[in-house]
Design a protein around this motif. Sequence first.
Motif, short mmCIF file in Angstrom:
data_model
loop_
_atom_site.label_atom_id
_atom_site.label_comp_id
_atom_site.label_asym_id
_atom_site.label_seq_id
_atom_site.Cartn_x
_atom_site.Cartn_y
_atom_site.Cartn_z
N ASN A 1 9.46 6.56 2.65
CA ASN A 1 8.34 6.31 1.73
C ASN A 1 8.77 6.23 0.27
OD1 ASN A 1 6.48 6.30 3.82
ND2 ASN A 1 6.26 8.51 3.75
N TYR A 2 10.04 6.26 0.00
CA TYR A 2 10.54 6.19 -1.37
C TYR A 2 11.27 4.87 -1.59
CZ TYR A 2 9.35 11.03 -2.10
OH TYR A 2 8.65 12.20 -2.23
N LYS A 3 10.94 4.19 -2.68
CA LYS A 3 11.64 2.97 -3.07
C LYS A 3 12.68 3.36 -4.11
CE LYS A 3 8.70 0.71 -0.63
NZ LYS A 3 9.01 0.46 0.73
N TYR B 1 7.65 6.98 -5.09
CA TYR B 1 6.90 7.23 -3.85
C TYR B 1 5.91 6.09 -3.64
CZ TYR B 1 4.08 9.54 -0.34
OH TYR B 1 3.42 9.85 0.82
N TRP B 2 6.00 5.43 -2.49
CA TRP B 2 5.17 4.27 -2.17
C TRP B 2 4.73 4.38 -0.71
CZ3 TRP B 2 4.26 -0.03 -5.43
CH2 TRP B 2 3.53 -1.05 -4.84
N ASN B 3 3.49 4.84 -0.51
CA ASN B 3 2.97 4.99 0.84
C ASN B 3 1.50 4.62 0.82
OD1 ASN B 3 2.28 5.64 3.43
ND2 ASN B 3 2.91 7.77 3.32
N SER B 4 1.17 3.43 1.31
CA SER B 4 -0.21 2.95 1.29
C SER B 4 -1.09 3.69 2.29
CB SER B 4 -0.26 1.45 1.57
OG SER B 4 0.35 1.16 2.81
N ASN C 1 1.60 8.34 -6.38
CA ASN C 1 1.74 7.44 -5.24
C ASN C 1 1.51 6.02 -5.78
OD1 ASN C 1 1.66 6.01 -2.89
ND2 ASN C 1 -0.05 7.11 -2.00
N PHE C 2 2.56 5.26 -5.95
CA PHE C 2 2.46 3.94 -6.57
C PHE C 2 1.75 2.92 -5.70
CE2 PHE C 2 5.54 5.88 -9.30
CZ PHE C 2 5.28 5.30 -10.54
N ALA C 3 1.47 3.22 -4.46
CA ALA C 3 0.72 2.31 -3.58
C ALA C 3 -0.78 2.55 -3.66
CB ALA C 3 1.18 2.48 -2.14
N ASN D 1 -3.71 3.71 -9.25
CA ASN D 1 -2.47 3.76 -10.00
C ASN D 1 -2.42 2.66 -11.06
OD1 ASN D 1 0.16 4.43 -10.76
ND2 ASN D 1 0.98 2.98 -9.31
#
Length: 63
Positions: free
Chosen positions: A9-11, A16-19, A38-40, A44
């Motif tokens: 879930n980390y780019k 942190y990117w988890n839709s 959470n960037f998804a 945000n």
Amino acid sequence: MDPVDNIVNYKIGIIYWNSEDSRLFVPKRERSMGYTINFAHKLNILILISITALVVYTAVYLQ
């Protein structure tokens, strides 16, 4: 397992990117270090635009 603990879930290892995670603020992998965004998450975009506008306003008008 908490989605925060899953490295998938980390780019780039830090974003942190988890839709599928409905939380906007999630604890960091090292819990004692605080929270991250959470960037998804849909809200945000509004937060990032607000922070950018505040920085630009401060730089331009409060010299």
